[in-house]
Every structure is written in structure tokens, then in C-alpha cells.
Scaffold this motif. Structure first.
Motif, PDB file in Angstrom:
ATOM      1  N   GLN A 102       0.835  -1.195   0.000  1.00 53.61           N
ATOM      2  CA  GLN A 102       0.000   0.000   0.000  1.00 53.61           C
ATOM      3  C   GLN A 102       0.867   1.242   0.000  1.00 53.61           C
ATOM      4  OE1 GLN A 102      -2.261  -0.690   3.643  1.00 53.61           O
ATOM      5  NE2 GLN A 102      -1.185   0.978   4.654  1.00 53.61           N
ATOM      6  N   VAL A 103       0.357   2.279  -0.642  1.00 55.79           N
ATOM      7  CA  VAL A 103       1.024   3.578  -0.698  1.00 55.79           C
ATOM      8  C   VAL A 103      -0.015   4.625  -0.327  1.00 55.79           C
ATOM      9  CG1 VAL A 103       2.217   5.266  -2.129  1.00 55.79           C
ATOM     10  CG2 VAL A 103       2.604   2.834  -2.525  1.00 55.79           C
ATOM     11  N   ASP A 104       0.263   5.421   0.690  1.00 56.83           N
ATOM     12  CA  ASP A 104      -0.634   6.492   1.102  1.00 56.83           C
ATOM     13  C   ASP A 104      -0.064   7.830   0.642  1.00 56.83           C
ATOM     14  OD1 ASP A 104      -2.459   4.803   2.434  1.00 56.83           O
ATOM     15  OD2 ASP A 104      -1.109   4.689   4.162  1.00 56.83           O
ATOM     16  N   ALA A 105      -0.932   8.724   0.242  1.00 55.95           N
ATOM     17  CA  ALA A 105      -0.504  10.039  -0.225  1.00 55.95           C
ATOM     18  C   ALA A 105      -1.530  11.072   0.192  1.00 55.95           C
ATOM     19  CB  ALA A 105      -0.328  10.045  -1.739  1.00 55.95           C
ATOM     20  N   LYS A 106      -1.070  12.276   0.359  1.00 55.97           N
ATOM     21  CA  LYS A 106      -1.974  13.365   0.703  1.00 55.97           C
ATOM     22  C   LYS A 106      -2.917  13.643  -0.464  1.00 55.97           C
ATOM     23  CE  LYS A 106      -2.095  18.165   2.319  1.00 55.97           C
ATOM     24  NZ  LYS A 106      -1.271  19.354   2.664  1.00 55.97           N
ATOM     25  N   GLU A 107      -2.353  13.660  -1.679  1.00 56.23           N
ATOM     26  CA  GLU A 107      -3.143  13.848  -2.892  1.00 56.23           C
ATOM     27  C   GLU A 107      -2.622  12.895  -3.961  1.00 56.23           C
ATOM     28  OE1 GLU A 107      -3.025  17.927  -4.082  1.00 56.23           O
ATOM     29  OE2 GLU A 107      -3.686  18.688  -2.127  1.00 56.23           O
ATOM     30  N   MET A 108      -3.436  11.933  -4.362  1.00 57.00           N
ATOM     31  CA  MET A 108      -3.070  10.975  -5.405  1.00 57.00           C
ATOM     32  C   MET A 108      -3.907  11.288  -6.642  1.00 57.00           C
ATOM     33  SD  MET A 108      -1.159   8.208  -6.036  1.00 57.00           S
ATOM     34  CE  MET A 108      -0.839   7.385  -4.473  1.00 57.00           C
ATOM     35  N   TYR A 109      -3.230  11.622  -7.764  1.00 55.30           N
ATOM     36  CA  TYR A 109      -3.945  12.100  -8.946  1.00 55.30           C
ATOM     37  C   TYR A 109      -4.232  10.991  -9.956  1.00 55.30           C
ATOM     38  CZ  TYR A 109      -2.308  16.498  -6.958  1.00 55.30           C
ATOM     39  OH  TYR A 109      -2.033  17.528  -6.091  1.00 55.30           O
TER      40      TYR A 109
END
Length: 579
Positions: A395-402
Motif C-alpha cells: 500500500q502507498v498512502d498520499a496526501k493527494e493521489m492524482y
């Protein structure tokens, strides 16, 4: 060589673009902090291109080395040809004083390896902006008023090589496969039915197949992998029957040989949500009908083969090798994803993937990617990689994933999935973060103790009096809000009006004596009859809940409480019926 092939995916977030390889390692190959507008892999996986504000950068996907940088500004859309030889770019149309004599050519085709500008066109609409290519890239086509124009990719300077003229044509599609075929759509006009026609691009004079039908404003073309058959998904803006707010849908099946065409018969009313061809090009699945929708497998003659049952689902995809498939429900549905084995027609697992904006099979046919993107949801953005057995392996978490995408690759680079395997052992299973399920509270009630809850309180948080409270019992006055307490007192005062304080009021009214009937039997009073009806209604609800339990659906706490009280309800009903 197959055991050394490792899947690769890329994602664009607020930090830039990141390229990862895996499983099993999922190592970051490259990270860039530049501000990007979009990125795209070529369909064969050989190139990766992304849009910068002043240029387009093209990389070799296997080594991440830069191949070309095209000095073109304000590009919004890019798209590769099937083998990555050509790259198309689109920018917004700009009007100039000499637009009539020298119009702005905002659609440009480039040679990927050399960066050479081959040709340009004027394309106003962003929807359907690009040219359509044959699989071997020998020619491409674009739609203009009442005709489809074809170009020779080896000599764009020659101009239009051939034309397919058809009055009123609004959409077209080129088939994959060795025999390039073009399918065109002409909508209804002046009482004439809509039509779909198939032509061999080497002979545009005589159609290979023709199908006419009514109630079609727009269409989507779904070719099988070999390009021998096409499914035409039709849609109307308005459903004249009044059954659907979103318009009417239908599905038609055509063969390029012209020896077979039909309407795909669906036995449940409602819209068509999704469809998908199997990689073997011999069967397809359609998800259709009112919720809970139905999923059915059809053969190469559009005959139903197997029904996957009813569930809240609106998406279906086959794995690249065709052994597995998933049927999922996204958008306004819960996001559950059912993985099925096509060989045994057995459901392997249900994966919870709520709020997902994207769901794609990995080219190795063993992993599934789900992602929550910023365009749909502003929180919980990130990527999840699942093994088909249901294990969350990365899993990869991001503040903003486009945006996020697998690097395309041929399915035969990996061993064929002959038998189902257990969850992978070489990767530590990543647990999704547990988040408490909150209850919506209006702004005026936020920041204070809640007056109610949709779930039972935790044992350690509950008081000694509330921990033993029967579900559904009214809370004491000290535990309810001031407004609720005030309303309770008003109801009690109103209830006590007109009664004599000297006469003690019974907690429950005494039952009225039944009036004997003509035959000496005591008839059932209206109150008893009403109770019997209410009890019968509750038992029917419990039967429906039991059917949901048998189907494996998730239930709420209140529904489980209803099932637990079935015995008492039956005993009470029996006593009333005897009386």
C-alpha cells in the motif's frame, strides 16, 4: 525469462511521479518532484511519457532513460499509438486573426523515437480528440463531418488516403486484430432507425455487416481481442418508458463476417452497468439490471452460459490470462470486489475496497490494484495492491493521489495460472489502518457528548448502568439532552390531562371484554387483530433477513436483534391466535 519479469506501476501525487517495481520487492525506481499534469504508458509498455508545463518528456520504460523531450507548451492530452511508434498531443484551440486562412492545428502527431512532427489537425472538442489506429499502425483515421478520413502512417504528407462517407455518422471505431475493420454509427433521423455498419478498410464500398435499431442516441464499441466480433452498447438520454431517470440502454452483437448479429437478451429490467470480453475472445460478461444487479456470462453466439447471481455490483473485468475475473461495485456502491475462478465458477474471496476510484488487474493476472484518487475523494488517497486470494500485499498512502497505472505487458510473460495458489508467503501482509466508523452529527451538535449512537458503546467506555441496558430501552433522564427531556415532560403532561389525580392510573389499560357473537363465540377485537398483523409483518421481515444471511450479506446490529427475537414473536402470535 518469465520468472525474471517483474510488474511495474507508476503514480502521480502531490510529490511528483513515482515509479515502483514489484511484487515482491516494490522498490522505488525513480522519483521526481516536478509539477506534472498527466502521464501515460504506451500500450506495449515500451515508453512512459509525462506532460510538463513547457514540454513533454518521453522515457524508455525499462531503463527510465530519457528518449526525447518535445518542446510543446500547454498540452492537455497525450496518447500513444498501439506499438508506441507515434505520440499524439492535444491542446486547446486558439483563435487568431488569420484563423480562417491559417487555423490552429491543436492536434499533433509526433514520431516518438526522433521527436519529429509528422502532421497536425484542427480538433475543437476534447471528447474523442485523438485519431484511431489499426493494430499494426499502418494507418489511422479521424472523424469529420459526415465522413471518416484515413491516413497512411508512412506518408502523412500525402494527405487523405481514403474516405468513408456516410450521412449523419457521429462515431466510429477501428478493430484490433489482423483484419482491420471500421465500425460506424449513424443515429436516428426523421423517423429512420439508428444503424451500425462494419466495413473492411481496404474496401469501403460494401459493408460487411449492418444492424438497425431504435432508441439509440450514442454508442460504445467493445471489440474482442481478435477483432472478429463487436458489442455495441447503445444509450439514450431519456427513457421514454419512464423506468429510468438515466436513460435507456441496450446491447447488440455483430460479427465482421456478416453471418451473425443479434440483440443480447437480458432477462432483468434496468440499465446495463458494464461488460467485458474474455481474453480468449469467445465469451463475455454483462452486469445489468436494477440493484442488486445481475451478472451473466455469454458465449460467442450471445447465448447465456452461467449466472453469477444478484449483488450490488456495476463493474466486471477479466484477468489478462482469463482464468480469474472480478465483479465489483464502485461509485455510489459499497466498493466490495468479488474474485471468481472462471474454470470452476467458484467465488474465491470478497475484497473490501470502498471509495475506490480505480481498479485494474496486474499484467501477471495475480494481483489487483485499487486506488482512491483526489479527483473523486479528498481524503484517504492512496494505492492498494491485493493478491487475488484477498491478501493486501502493498500500500502507498498520499496526501493527494492524482493518477496511477500499471506498465502494460504481455500476459504470456508470466507462467499460466493453472492452479490456484495460497496467499504469498514472501511478502508480509499489510494491514489496512483501522478507522472508527463515525456517525454523522449536525454542526450544532459537534463538540459535545452524543445523545445517540448507531453502534453499541464499547464495554470499557460504558457505565455500569448502561452496560446492562436492553437494546432499544429508553435512556434515563440524566443521559438525554435538555431538549429531549423537555419534550418528554410535555408528552407526559399532555397524556395526564383530563384524568382524575385521585384515581391511580394503571401502567397499561385493562383489556375490554369481547362482545359475544350470534353463535356464542367471542370475536377477535380490533386491537388483537392489529397486533396479529404487526407480528406477522415482523416475522416476514425476519425471514427476509435470514435470506440475506444465507446469501452472505453484511447485516446491521438492529437486523441481528430482530432475528434473535423471532422465538418470542412466534410465541406471542400463537397466544393471540388461540385467544
Amino acid at each position: 525469462m518469465a520468472d525474471k519479469v517483474v510488474p511495474q506501476f507508476a503514480y502521480r501525487s502531490n510529490a511528483g511521479i513515482t515509479i515502483k517495481s514489484g511484487p515482491p520487492e516494490y522498490k522505488t525506481a525513480e522519483e521526481s518532484a516536478e509539477q506534472l499534469r498527466a502521464f501515460q504508458y504506451s500500450p506495449d509498455g515500451s515508453y512512459l511519457a509525462w506532460i510538463l508545463q513547457d514540454s513533454i518528456r518521453i522515457l524508455e520504460a525499462s531503463t527510465n532513460k530519457q528518449v526525447q523531450e518535445l518542446p510543446v507548451k500547454n498540452v492537455i492530452e497525450i496518447e500513444f499509438s498501439p506499438r508506441g511508434t507515434f505520440l499524439s498531443t492535444w491542446e486547446r484551440l486558439v483563435k487568431t486573426p488569420d484563423s480562417e486562412t491559417n487555423p490552429h492545428k491543436n492536434l499533433t502527431i509526433w514520431k516518438t523515437a526522433t521527436g519529429e512532427k509528422l502532421t497536425g489537425f484542427t480538433q475543437k472538442n476534447q471528447s474523442g480528440w485523438n485519431v484511431d489506429w489499426t493494430e499494426d499502425e499502418s494507418s489511422c483515421a479521424r472523424l469529420v463531418s459526415n465522413e471518416v478520413q484515413f491516413y497512411d502512417s508512412k506518408n502523412f504528407a500525402k494527405g487523405i488516403s481514403s474516405r468513408l462517407k456516410s450521412d449523419g455518422v457521429t462515431d466510429f471505431s477501428l478493430s484490433p486484430g489482423r483484419r482491420p475493420t471500421v465500425c460506424v454509427f449513424i443515429p436516428e433521423k426523421k423517423g429512420q432507425p439508428a444503424a451500425v455498419r462494419l466495413f473492411d478498410i481496404t474496401n469501403l464500398g460494401v459493408p460487411l455487416a449492418h444492424k438497425s435499431f431504435y432508441r439509440a442516441d450514442s454508442v460504445q464499441f467493445h471489440w474482442n481481442k481478435l477483432g472478429t466480433n463487436v458489442l455495441v452498447f447503445t444509450h439514450t438520454d431519456v427513457d421514454k418508458t419512464g423506468q429510468s431517470y438515466y436513460g435507456e440502454t441496450a446491447l447488440y452483437y455483430l460479427s465482421i463476417t456478416g453471418n451473425y448479429d443479434c440483440r443480447v437478451e437480458l432477462d432483468k429490467p434496468g440499465p446495463i452497468h458494464d461488460l467485458a470480453w474474455s481474453p480468449n475472445s469467445k465469451e463475455f460478461i454483462v452486469v445489468y439490471g436494477t440493484m442488486p444487479s445481475k451478472a451473466t456470462l455469454f458465449d460467442h453466439r450471445a447465448n447465456p452460459v452461467y449466472e453469477f447471481g444478484n449483488a450490488a455490483r456495476n463493474t466486471v473485468r477479466f484477468s489478462p490470462q482469463g482464468r480469474l475475473l472480478y465483479i465489483a461495485g464502485f461509485g455510489n456502491l459499497a466498493g466490495d470486489l468479488d474474485v471468481w475462478d472462471r474454470k470452476t465458477f467458484k467465488k474465491l474471496v470478497t475484497i473490501p475496497a470502498s471509495n475506490s476510484s480505480l481498479c485494474e488487474w496486474c499484467p501477471d493476472s495475480r494481483h489487483i490494484m485499487t486506488a482512491i484518487l483526489y479527483k473523486r475523494l479528498k481524503v484517504d488517497n492512496g494505492v492498494r495492491i491485493w493478491h487475488y486470494t484477498g491478501s493486501l500485499v502493498h500500500q502507498v498512502d498520499a496526501k493527494e493521489m492524482y493518477e496511477v497505472a500499471w506498465r502494460p505487458a504481455k500476459a504470456d510473460l508470466w507462467p499460466e495460472l493453472r492452479s490456484l495458489s495460497p496467499p504469498p508467503q514472501h511478502v508480509a501482509t499489510v494491514q489496512a489502518p483501522a478507522k472508527p466508523a463515525g456517525v454523522y452529527r449536525p454542526p450544532g451538535a459537534r463538540g459535545s457528548a452524543p445523545a445517540f449512537s448507531l453502534r453499541d458503546p464499547a464495554p470499557e467506555a460504558a457505565s455500569s448502568s448502561s452496560s446492562n441496558r436492553i437494546p432499544g430501552q429508553v435512556a434515563p433522564d440524566a443521559a438525554i439532552s435538555k431538549a429531549a427531556l423537555k419534550n418528554k415532560k410535555k408528552r407526559e403532561a399532555k397524556k395526564g390531562q383530563g384524568s382524575d389525580d385521585s384515581i391511580p392510573q394503571s401502567s397499561s389499560p385493562a383489556p375490554a371484554s369481547p362482545v359475544p357473537s350470534a353463535n356464542g363465540a367471542s370475536p377477535v377485537g380490533p386491537d388483537v387483530d392489529k397486533k396479529i398483523k404487526n407480528l406477522t409483518k415482523k416475522l416476514k421481515q425476519i425471514a427476509d433477513i435470514k435470506a440475506k444471511i444465507a446469501a452472505g450479506e453484511k447485516l446491521e446490529l438492529t437486523q441481528m436483534k430482530k432475528v434473535e427475537g423471532e422465538a418470542e414473536l412466534r410465541k406471542e402470535l400463537e397466544a393471540l391466535q388461540i385467544s
